[in-house]
Enzyme design. Structure first.
Site, PDB file in Angstrom:
ATOM      1  CG  ASP A  34       1.925   0.988   3.356  1.00 34.09           C
ATOM      2  OD1 ASP A  34       2.301   0.190   2.496  1.00 34.09           O
ATOM      3  OD2 ASP A  34       0.857   0.870   3.994  1.00 34.09           O
ATOM      4  CD  GLU A 205      -0.824  -1.204  -3.804  1.00 32.29           C
ATOM      5  OE1 GLU A 205      -2.051  -1.045  -3.935  1.00 32.29           O
ATOM      6  OE2 GLU A 205      -0.319  -1.907  -2.909  1.00 32.29           O
TER       7      GLU A 205
END
Length: 716
Positions: A34, A205
């Site tokens: 991420d 997302e």
């Protein structure tokens, strides 16, 4: 002279660039995911990443955010941990001690760095996500949690974008819903109402905002899943983007800018640094290089990103160096030995039913075990020792093919080995020879079955070798044997096998002393593999008591193999050791040669295995230094009758002894193999390395030891 000098300078420049080029993954000492990339006032590029804890538990063990930075996109500094779950005052203990420090972001405003992160306040976590805020005067340290953004729906993946006028906006979301809102000057509250972002294509997302030439770009991951793919795209999450002339929209879907990585997820950021735009993302490549691929041990990567003249984003080229298990058309010694360092014997793993009346009712746990230990080379996975006619049943090979494909979805670099053994039974007479076999040998097509008698006949009419109930050892000089071996090899290659164990080539080649016939059939097999195997190559090995299988200085095998030849410790009942010179063991005797891939070896690499060849029925438990048995048992049966502690200790001992004594040798861990003797029926007449459990009540519990040993043996 000047032209030669210029060429030399060019070559040195190429080497220099190669040595100092950015590589992926760019963080390799830990697992990171991420990536949130930002360029701050000091001129450095910073990446704020989540951290996958080992061993992973899906995404339920993520903690200890780290910050990394660079000033040249080549050399990266780990500034260390800046925040962990224990620092979150509202983070009550979660179920199963979960750690849910998922994708973060960071923003800068008025001399303060604001670090945003998701963390639930209680169970159920999905309904209680909070977007936490920690602040610092520095980009890389001294962050203190100040609280969370109040009165917003519970979602994840915060992205905070500070526009040119200094106004900050929060984007976040998950589960197909993306929301945004204006932040107050305190950077911790929403100013007004949140609004749902419309116009995105298949939002999942990982929202991220960047701005270029007055256009806002919203990038994110989609819901693509290989299991329900309708576009012919392998892999899972893709990265998409939409554009708008206003931060509030409307947003126009622009499609995909990055195809799936090898990870089940993806999460990215886009940033400009020193005049070049970059796309940051993550994959699971490092876990594969470390010998245990896992979707949830991820690593951050970066590649250059380019725009078309109309402002659209070109598809990002994901650059990756070859893995430590990569080969195509040939194989280097390092890659080969990386596979041998992760080799197991898993007898009949790919075979359905009850071969030779052996039962394998815990196959799902076998699959779990192989994934858990990180096996890369699955030896003896499919073969026939009698019941050859089952190869004529399409369902037989279909079962194996489906299982290989299932395992390759988990780890596409696993090698499965079939066997071309030294025994054939009369049941082969019930197996039809396909037309393609005859054509491969430029022979007229015949409508007939294989004939065992034409395989086992001796060249000079001598005694049948390994004679048993009408069968025996196929003799490689016979055309029928070549038909048989080619049939097996092609059939196994076509289902995904990339290696063959050739068994006792000294017996099969007894009438072929100069190896002319063996060289012929092995070349035909390699030629077929070059065009049709998954990576255009097959690895060949065999038992080589003489130390090699060499013709004209070239090894016909990629590596040698042989039983362990365990020596009894006479004054210590049932104990065994390894010793150079014991029996016909291969230690320090693997001959040098040129490999089939062309590299020269002073000593060819080799595997030593826990062989199974029965027991000395009247001498079980009796030491005899003059035979191949260890206390009257074959290798794997001897191992199986030991205590669990002794088995685990002995694996460590054997691995360490072999590394110190002969680094050309590699210990092939046994995970599934038939055993003999009076105790064998209690475990279905087989040894299973699986941890003993309800899902495998016959497990001998060596899998964690194997995993530990391999973790210590890093790939080359």
């Amino acid at each position: 002279m000047n032209s030669k000098r210029n060429v030399l300078i060019l070559l040195l420049a190429i080497v220099w660039v190669g040595l100092f080029a950015q590589q992926n993954p760019f963080i390799t000492h830990m697992y990171t995911a991420d990536p949130s990339a930002h360029v701050w006032q000091d001129g450095r590029l910073y990446v704020y990443a989540s951290h996958d804890i080992v061993p992973p538990r899906g995404c339920d063990l993520m903690d200890e955010y780290h910050v990394f930075s660079t000033d040249d996109m080549i050399h990266w500094k780990d500034h260390g941990e800046i925040l962990r779950a224990a620092d979150v005052p509202w983070g009550k203990p979660l179920r199963n001690d979960a750690k849910l420090m998922w994708a973060p972001d960071c923003a800068y405003k008025n001399g303060t760095y604001y670090f945003y992160f998701p963390h639930p306040s209680e169970e159920p976590s999905g309904r209680n996500w909070k977007i936490g805020v920690a602040t610092s005067k520095y980009p890389d340290r001294d962050f203190t949690v100040k609280g969370y953004i109040p009165d917003i729906p519970p979602m994840i993946d915060p992205c905070v974008f500070v526009d040119d006028d200094g106004q900050a906006y929060l984007f976040y979301g998950g589960g197909a819903r993306c929301m945004m809102g204006k932040l107050k000057d305190n950077m911790m509250e929403i100013d007004g109402e949140l609004q749902t972002v419309e116009g995105l294509g298949d939002f999942h997302e990982a929202s991220w905002i960047h701005k270029r030439n007055g256009i806002y770009y919203l990038s994110y991951s989609d819901n693509h899943d290989e299991g329900n793919d309708r576009e012919g795209v392998k892999g899972d999450n893709r990265m998409r983007y939409a554009t708008s002339n206003s931060i509030y929209g409307p947003w126009v879907n622009k499609g995909v800018y990055m195809n799936p990585t090898d990870s089940y997820t993806n999460h990215g950021s886009i940033v400009e640094y020193k005049g070049q735009w970059y796309a940051f993302y993550h994959n699971s490549r490092l876990s594969a290089d470390n010998g245990a691929f896992n979707d949830w041990t991820r690593s951050v990567c970066v590649d250059k990103l380019y725009y078309n003249p109309d402002g659209s984003i070109q598809l990002v080229n994901q650059t990756l160096p070859p893995t430590k298990y990569a080969f195509d058309g040939s194989i280097s010694r390092d890659v080969l030995e990386n596979y041998l360092d992760r080799a197991v014997t898993a007898g009949y793993f790919l075979v359905p039913g009850t071969p030779e009346n052996y039962e394998f009712p815990y196959r799902e746990d076998d699959i779990r075990m192989l994934k858990n230990i990180g096996a890369k080379f699955i030896g003896r996975a499919i073969y026939r020792w009698s019941e050859e006619s089952k190869l004529g049943d399409p369902e037989f090979l279909a079962y194996a093919k489906n299982l290989i494909e299932r395992m390759h979805k988990y780890d596409p670099e696993i090698i499965f080995q079939g066997c071309l053994f030294e025994h054939v039974s009369p049941d082969v007479n019930n197996l039809k020879i396909p037309a393609w076999v005859f054509r491969a040998f430029n022979q007229p097509v015949e409508d007939r079955n294989f004939r065992v008698e034409d395989m086992i006949k001796r060249v000079a009419g001598g005694e049948t070798l390994m004679a048993s109930r009408g069968g025996g050892s196929p003799i490689v000089n016979n055309l029928e044997t070549k038909y048989w071996f080619y049939f097996l090899a092609k059939s196994y290659i076509d289902i995904g096998c990339e290696a063959f164990h050739l068994g006792q080539v000294g017996i099969i080649g007894r009438d072929d002393p100069d190896k002319t016939h063996y060289a012929e059939i092995l070349k035909k097999i390699r030629d077929y593999a070059q065009k049709n195997a998954r990576r255009h190559y097959v690895l060949l090995d065999a038992h080589t008591p003489s130390g090699g299988f060499i013709k004209d200085g070239i090894s016909l095998l990629d590596f040698n193999s042989f039983p362990l030849r365990i020596k009894e410790v006479v004054d210590k009942p049932l104990e065994g050791i390894l010793e150079v010179g014991n029996s016909d063991g291969l230690y320090l005797r693997s001959k040098g040669a040129i490999s089939p891939s062309g590299w020269k070896a002073e000593s060819m690499p080799y595997l030593v295995e826990f062989d199974n060849f029965g027991v000395s029925r009247d001498k079980m438990g009796v030491a005899n230094l003059n035979d191949h048995f260890c206390w009257g048992y074959d290798d794997i049966t001897w191992f199986a009758i030991q205590t669990e502690d002794y088995r685990n200790q002995w694996l460590h001992y054997a691995n360490d002894w072999l590394k110190k004594t002969d680094p050309n040798g590699h210990l092939q861990m046994c995970v599934i193999r038939m055993i003999s003797g009076p105790t064998a029926p209690a475990t279905l007449r087989s040894y299973f390395a699986n941890t003993k459990s309800e899902k495998c009540p016959v497990g001998f519990s060596q899998e964690e030891t194997i995993k530990q040993i391999w973790k210590e043996n890093k790939p080359r």
